[in-house]
Scaffold this motif. Structure first.
Motif, PDB file in Angstrom:
ATOM      1  N   GLY A  45       0.778  -1.233   0.000  1.00 36.49           N
ATOM      2  CA  GLY A  45       0.000   0.000   0.000  1.00 36.49           C
ATOM      3  C   GLY A  45       0.806   1.278   0.000  1.00 36.49           C
ATOM      4  N   LEU A  46       2.025   1.250  -0.540  1.00 37.06           N
ATOM      5  CA  LEU A  46       2.872   2.448  -0.546  1.00 37.06           C
ATOM      6  C   LEU A  46       3.036   3.002  -1.949  1.00 37.06           C
ATOM      7  N   ASP A  47       3.241   4.310  -2.043  1.00 40.99           N
ATOM      8  CA  ASP A  47       3.451   4.987  -3.316  1.00 40.99           C
ATOM      9  C   ASP A  47       4.780   4.551  -3.920  1.00 40.99           C
ATOM     10  N   SER A  48       4.749   4.217  -5.196  1.00 39.32           N
ATOM     11  CA  SER A  48       5.966   3.704  -5.832  1.00 39.32           C
ATOM     12  C   SER A  48       6.562   4.633  -6.883  1.00 39.32           C
ATOM     13  N   ASP A  49       5.894   5.719  -7.239  1.00 38.14           N
ATOM     14  CA  ASP A  49       6.351   6.535  -8.367  1.00 38.14           C
ATOM     15  C   ASP A  49       7.749   7.109  -8.171  1.00 38.14           C
ATOM     16  N   ALA A  50       7.947   7.902  -7.132  1.00 38.27           N
ATOM     17  CA  ALA A  50       9.252   8.543  -6.914  1.00 38.27           C
ATOM     18  C   ALA A  50      10.353   7.513  -6.649  1.00 38.27           C
ATOM     19  N   PRO A  51      10.127   6.508  -5.792  1.00 40.01           N
ATOM     20  CA  PRO A  51      11.198   5.531  -5.557  1.00 40.01           C
ATOM     21  C   PRO A  51      11.605   4.785  -6.823  1.00 40.01           C
ATOM     22  N   CYS A  52      10.637   4.447  -7.666  1.00 38.92           N
ATOM     23  CA  CYS A  52      10.964   3.715  -8.889  1.00 38.92           C
ATOM     24  C   CYS A  52      11.775   4.569  -9.855  1.00 38.92           C
ATOM     25  N   LEU A  53      11.454   5.854  -9.947  1.00 38.16           N
ATOM     26  CA  LEU A  53      12.215   6.745 -10.821  1.00 38.16           C
ATOM     27  C   LEU A  53      13.636   6.918 -10.290  1.00 38.16           C
ATOM     28  N   VAL A  54      13.790   7.088  -8.992  1.00 44.22           N
ATOM     29  CA  VAL A  54      15.123   7.227  -8.398  1.00 44.22           C
ATOM     30  C   VAL A  54      15.938   5.958  -8.649  1.00 44.22           C
ATOM     31  N   LEU A  55      15.342   4.804  -8.395  1.00 45.22           N
ATOM     32  CA  LEU A  55      16.043   3.538  -8.631  1.00 45.22           C
ATOM     33  C   LEU A  55      16.471   3.417 -10.093  1.00 45.22           C
ATOM     34  N   SER A  56      15.564   3.720 -11.016  1.00 42.78           N
ATOM     35  CA  SER A  56      15.887   3.632 -12.447  1.00 42.78           C
ATOM     36  C   SER A  56      17.071   4.516 -12.810  1.00 42.78           C
ATOM     37  N   GLU A  57      17.077   5.739 -12.308  1.00 47.07           N
ATOM     38  CA  GLU A  57      18.168   6.661 -12.629  1.00 47.07           C
ATOM     39  C   GLU A  57      19.500   6.171 -12.053  1.00 47.07           C
ATOM     40  N   LEU A  58      19.484   5.695 -10.812  1.00 47.38           N
ATOM     41  CA  LEU A  58      20.741   5.251 -10.196  1.00 47.38           C
ATOM     42  C   LEU A  58      21.291   3.999 -10.886  1.00 47.38           C
ATOM     43  N   VAL A  59      20.420   3.067 -11.235  1.00 45.00           N
ATOM     44  CA  VAL A  59      20.886   1.858 -11.926  1.00 45.00           C
ATOM     45  C   VAL A  59      21.376   2.197 -13.329  1.00 45.00           C
ATOM     46  N   THR A  60      20.643   3.053 -14.026  1.00 42.62           N
ATOM     47  CA  THR A  60      21.077   3.457 -15.365  1.00 42.62           C
ATOM     48  C   THR A  60      22.448   4.122 -15.318  1.00 42.62           C
ATOM     49  N   ASN A  61      22.652   5.019 -14.356  1.00 42.74           N
ATOM     50  CA  ASN A  61      23.958   5.670 -14.233  1.00 42.74           C
ATOM     51  C   ASN A  61      25.059   4.657 -13.951  1.00 42.74           C
ATOM     52  N   ALA A  62      24.785   3.669 -13.110  1.00 48.21           N
ATOM     53  CA  ALA A  62      25.793   2.645 -12.813  1.00 48.21           C
ATOM     54  C   ALA A  62      26.132   1.846 -14.069  1.00 48.21           C
ATOM     55  N   LEU A  63      25.126   1.552 -14.887  1.00 48.27           N
ATOM     56  CA  LEU A  63      25.373   0.792 -16.112  1.00 48.27           C
ATOM     57  C   LEU A  63      26.134   1.610 -17.157  1.00 48.27           C
ATOM     58  N   VAL A  64      25.782   2.887 -17.271  1.00 40.05           N
ATOM     59  CA  VAL A  64      26.390   3.746 -18.301  1.00 40.05           C
ATOM     60  C   VAL A  64      27.768   4.251 -17.885  1.00 40.05           C
ATOM     61  N   HIS A  65      27.905   4.679 -16.648  1.00 41.69           N
ATOM     62  CA  HIS A  65      29.141   5.330 -16.208  1.00 41.69           C
ATOM     63  C   HIS A  65      29.991   4.479 -15.281  1.00 41.69           C
ATOM     64  N   GLY A  66      29.446   3.382 -14.778  1.00 43.96           N
ATOM     65  CA  GLY A  66      30.153   2.554 -13.810  1.00 43.96           C
ATOM     66  C   GLY A  66      30.978   1.472 -14.466  1.00 43.96           C
ATOM     67  N   ASP A  67      31.367   0.519 -13.653  1.00 40.63           N
ATOM     68  CA  ASP A  67      32.205  -0.581 -14.123  1.00 40.63           C
ATOM     69  C   ASP A  67      31.658  -1.879 -13.539  1.00 40.63           C
ATOM     70  N   LEU A 110      17.043  14.670 -11.292  1.00 36.72           N
ATOM     71  CA  LEU A 110      15.796  14.021 -10.879  1.00 36.72           C
ATOM     72  C   LEU A 110      15.939  13.393  -9.497  1.00 36.72           C
ATOM     73  N   VAL A 111      17.052  12.713  -9.283  1.00 36.15           N
ATOM     74  CA  VAL A 111      17.290  12.092  -7.979  1.00 36.15           C
ATOM     75  C   VAL A 111      17.283  13.165  -6.890  1.00 36.15           C
ATOM     76  N   ALA A 112      17.985  14.260  -7.113  1.00 36.97           N
ATOM     77  CA  ALA A 112      18.046  15.340  -6.119  1.00 36.97           C
ATOM     78  C   ALA A 112      16.667  15.939  -5.862  1.00 36.97           C
ATOM     79  N   GLY A 113      15.842  16.024  -6.892  1.00 35.50           N
ATOM     80  CA  GLY A 113      14.515  16.599  -6.735  1.00 35.50           C
ATOM     81  C   GLY A 113      13.517  15.674  -6.041  1.00 35.50           C
ATOM     82  N   LEU A 114      13.688  14.375  -6.190  1.00 31.89           N
ATOM     83  CA  LEU A 114      12.731  13.415  -5.640  1.00 31.89           C
ATOM     84  C   LEU A 114      13.142  12.840  -4.290  1.00 31.89           C
ATOM     85  N   ALA A 115      14.426  12.789  -4.026  1.00 30.37           N
ATOM     86  CA  ALA A 115      14.917  12.171  -2.791  1.00 30.37           C
ATOM     87  C   ALA A 115      14.953  13.185  -1.651  1.00 30.37           C
TER      88      ALA A 115
END
Length: 138
Positions: A45-67, A110-115
């Motif tokens: 019963g919890l809102d998932s919109d902001a957490p899902c967007l934050v998770l997507s951005e952090l994982v995408t950054n790890a895949l694109v810029h990480g190792d 986006l992360v800074a705005g939602l977190a």
């Protein structure tokens, strides 16, 4: 940043969890992780919109810029979701200067705005973790 799960005496263990995930470094994992988090939060019963967007951005950054493959930790405590995504790169996280004409590179904005808060934690020579805390009131 992520601490052992310690429940306050009046907390409900049915609405707290911790997931430690070790997904492959594949682009399609972003959607799969987002759906996993969405379904988990909605089921209690919890809102998932902001957490899902934050998770997507952090994982995408790890895949694109990480190792290497990322490690993802999701921990819900007292109405706050702690998200940490680590990778093996020790390269610093760079948040570009704000610019409305950019067509990409806005993920950390986006992360800074939602977190409620976010940051980067170096893990010695093992890489770094980018973390965020998001309120998920019901």
């Amino acid at each position: 940043m992520l601490l052992p799960l310690l429940r306050p005496p009046a907390s409900d263990p049915a609405v707290e969890f911790r997931l430690d995930l070790f997904p492959p470094a594949l682009p399609e994992i972003v959607g799969a992780l987002r759906r996993l988090l969405r379904d988990t939060l909605r089921s209690i019963g919890l809102d998932s919109d902001a957490p899902c967007l934050v998770l997507s951005e952090l994982v995408t950054n790890a895949l694109v810029h990480g190792d290497g493959p990322p490690t993802v930790v999701l921990e819900l405590r007292c109405g706050r979701l702690y998200i940490a995504v680590s990778d093996a790169s020790v390269a610093p996280v760079v948040r570009p200067d704000p610019n409305d004409s950019r067509t990409s590179g806005r993920g950390l904005d986006l992360v800074a705005g939602l977190a409620d808060e976010w940051g980067v934690k170096l893990i010695g020579s093992y890489g770094k973790a980018v973390w965020a805390v998001v309120a998920v009131g019901g």
